[in-house]
Design an enzyme around this catalytic site. Structure first.
Site, mmCIF file in Angstrom:
data_model
loop_
_atom_site.group_PDB
_atom_site.id
_atom_site.type_symbol
_atom_site.label_atom_id
_atom_site.label_comp_id
_atom_site.label_asym_id
_atom_site.label_seq_id
_atom_site.Cartn_x
_atom_site.Cartn_y
_atom_site.Cartn_z
ATOM 1 N N THR A 235 0.833 -1.217 0.000
ATOM 2 C CA THR A 235 0.000 0.000 0.000
ATOM 3 C C THR A 235 0.860 1.258 0.000
ATOM 4 O O THR A 235 0.383 2.330 -0.332
ATOM 5 C CB THR A 235 -0.905 0.046 1.255
ATOM 6 N N SER B 95 31.963 -6.670 5.969
ATOM 7 C CA SER B 95 30.793 -7.201 6.668
ATOM 8 C C SER B 95 31.154 -8.511 7.343
ATOM 9 O O SER B 95 31.650 -9.440 6.691
ATOM 10 C CB SER B 95 29.633 -7.431 5.699
ATOM 11 N N SER C 226 13.852 -5.950 5.900
ATOM 12 C CA SER C 226 14.457 -4.645 5.614
ATOM 13 C C SER C 226 15.916 -4.535 6.009
ATOM 14 O O SER C 226 16.351 -3.530 6.565
ATOM 15 C CB SER C 226 13.658 -3.509 6.258
ATOM 16 N N ASP D 111 9.739 1.085 4.587
ATOM 17 C CA ASP D 111 10.858 0.393 5.229
ATOM 18 C C ASP D 111 11.798 1.379 5.922
ATOM 19 O O ASP D 111 12.126 1.243 7.099
ATOM 20 C CB ASP D 111 11.637 -0.427 4.201
ATOM 21 N N TYR E 298 8.378 -7.157 -8.056
ATOM 22 C CA TYR E 298 7.960 -5.979 -7.287
ATOM 23 C C TYR E 298 7.687 -4.790 -8.208
ATOM 24 O O TYR E 298 6.618 -4.163 -8.153
ATOM 25 C CB TYR E 298 9.051 -5.626 -6.271
#
Length: 390
Positions: A35, A67, A128, A175, A225
């Site tokens: 939405t 990382s 996210s 997000d 998406y």
């Protein structure tokens, strides 16, 4: 964890200097899916899991990233004079995108950085992790350069701009907003059409939020998406020929049913129906939560999943298996997919006395049906991004 990260930072980049620490959470959306780019409402909350960053400014313009989640990749070296999105740059495209966005918005980045991150958000889960990396980078840049004119809301918008224009993912604002603006034990009732919002306390007496990760990896940019977003935009354009609206979120169910035939394609009509009905479900969900009716909130979660499965077609076998198994368990208040779909996670509200049974039975059903295991995370609602204080 902080000590372990500091030891690794000094091993890779050397000790000394002004090494600063930051944190940004992951998020889960309780209801209101797909939405946010249709001018509707969403209802996410920040989690206590997220992305931890150590950073130190350099004297030159070199960028060095590492990382602890991708140790085999090693240190990725880049340069402020080459802020472009490259496949070989891997996860560093997200922090680089924020640096590029700061530059675009007249907040210059003049020095390189040594950056080490560790995240305990399951990678590719739809909780996210990318927005978390973007926002933690934004918090770091604001702090390192003293850009105090930038609010947390600004950082959320910069994160969205970065993902849209640097990484090429046409995401909405939810997000980054949830990651930046989260508040402990509250969800954010956000109107994405104008960014007005309120915090709604989540009182789960005797209940837990449980995330089930399907372990089916999905890359947003590679998924459908952008296709769904385009279908909604086409449907909106058709509706605008017969009704004066700016977004699908302006319609309620009755108004949509009156004008839906202006959408000439059946698939686009289904996509628009989901956007309209899901927005109304989200409004109702917040009302019933305020009234203390958690059972009705659960029913609305279930209806959300059905709509995402049948009208928006973004669930897939993995998420449907997790949700349908959850629905069969006594003690589950509600369960639905969360995030973009096509893999990722489900979110369920489960009574405390049923959590162990939920994990065991849903896990067994999933393994038997899909052929590999799901992971389960009982989670708590935490604060948004900021300086990492221990």
């Amino acid at each position: 964890m902080r000590q372990k990260m500091m030891e690794k930072f000094e091993e890779l980049f050397g000790g000394g200097g002004d090494i600063r620490a930051y944190f940004a959470p992951g998020r889960v959306n309780l209801i209101g899916e797909h939405t946010d780019y249709n001018g509707g409402h969403v209802f996410p909350c920040a989690l206590t899991i997220g992305t931890y960053m150590l950073a130190r400014k350099r004297e030159d313009r070199v960028l060095r990233f590492y990382s602890m989640n991708f140790e085999k990749i090693g240190v990725i070296v880049s340069d402020l004079d080459d802020l472009s999105c490259k496949k070989e740059a891997s996860w560093t495209n997200y922090p680089k995108g924020m640096m590029w966005t700061f530059e675009q918005r007249k907040h210059p980045i003049t020095n390189g950085f040594d950056i080490l991150i560790y995240g305990n958000i399951p990678n590719g889960s739809g909780l996210s992790s990318s927005a978390s990396v973007e926002v933690v980078t934004g918090v770091m840049l604001r702090d390192m350069y003293g850009y105090d004119d930038l609010t947390m809301e600004d950082l959320a918008l910069l994160g969205q701009y970065s993902e849209n224009h640097f990484n090429g993912v046409n995401c909405g604002i939810m997000d980054q907003f949830a990651v930046a603006m989260g508040k402990k034990d509250c969800a954010i009732y956000l109107d994405t059409s104008d960014l007005s919002y309120e915090y709604a306390p989540i009182r789960l007496d005797g209940m837990k939020i449980v995330i089930a990760c399907s372990n089916k990896k999905r890359g947003l940019g590679d998924s459908k998406y952008n296709e769904r977003r385009a279908e909604c935009e086409e449907a909106l354009a058709e509706l605008q020929k017969v009704t004066d609206i700016r977004t699908l979120g302006e319609l309620d169910e009755r108004a949509f049913e009156e004008v839906k035939d202006a959408i000439k394609d059946e698939v686009r009509q289904k996509r628009a129906r989901h956007a309209v009905y899901e927005n109304q479900r989200t409004k109702k969900a917040v009302e019933v939560l305020k009234a203390g009716d958690i059972q009705e909130f659960g029913r609305l979660m279930n209806a959300s999943h059905v709509s995402l499965r049948d009208d928006y077609e973004v669930t897939g076998k993995e998420l449907d298996t997790l949700v349908e198994a959850a629905w069969n368990i006594d003690g589950v208040i509600g369960s639905r997919m969360t995030g973009a779909g096509f893999g990722g996670c489900t979110v369920s509200i489960v009574r405390d006395d049923a959590v162990d049974r939920f994990i065991e039975e849903v896990g067994r059903t999933y393994l038997e049906t899909i052929g590999y295991a799901a992971d389960f995370y009982p989670v708590e609602i935490g604060d948004g991004a900021g300086i990492w204080k221990e």
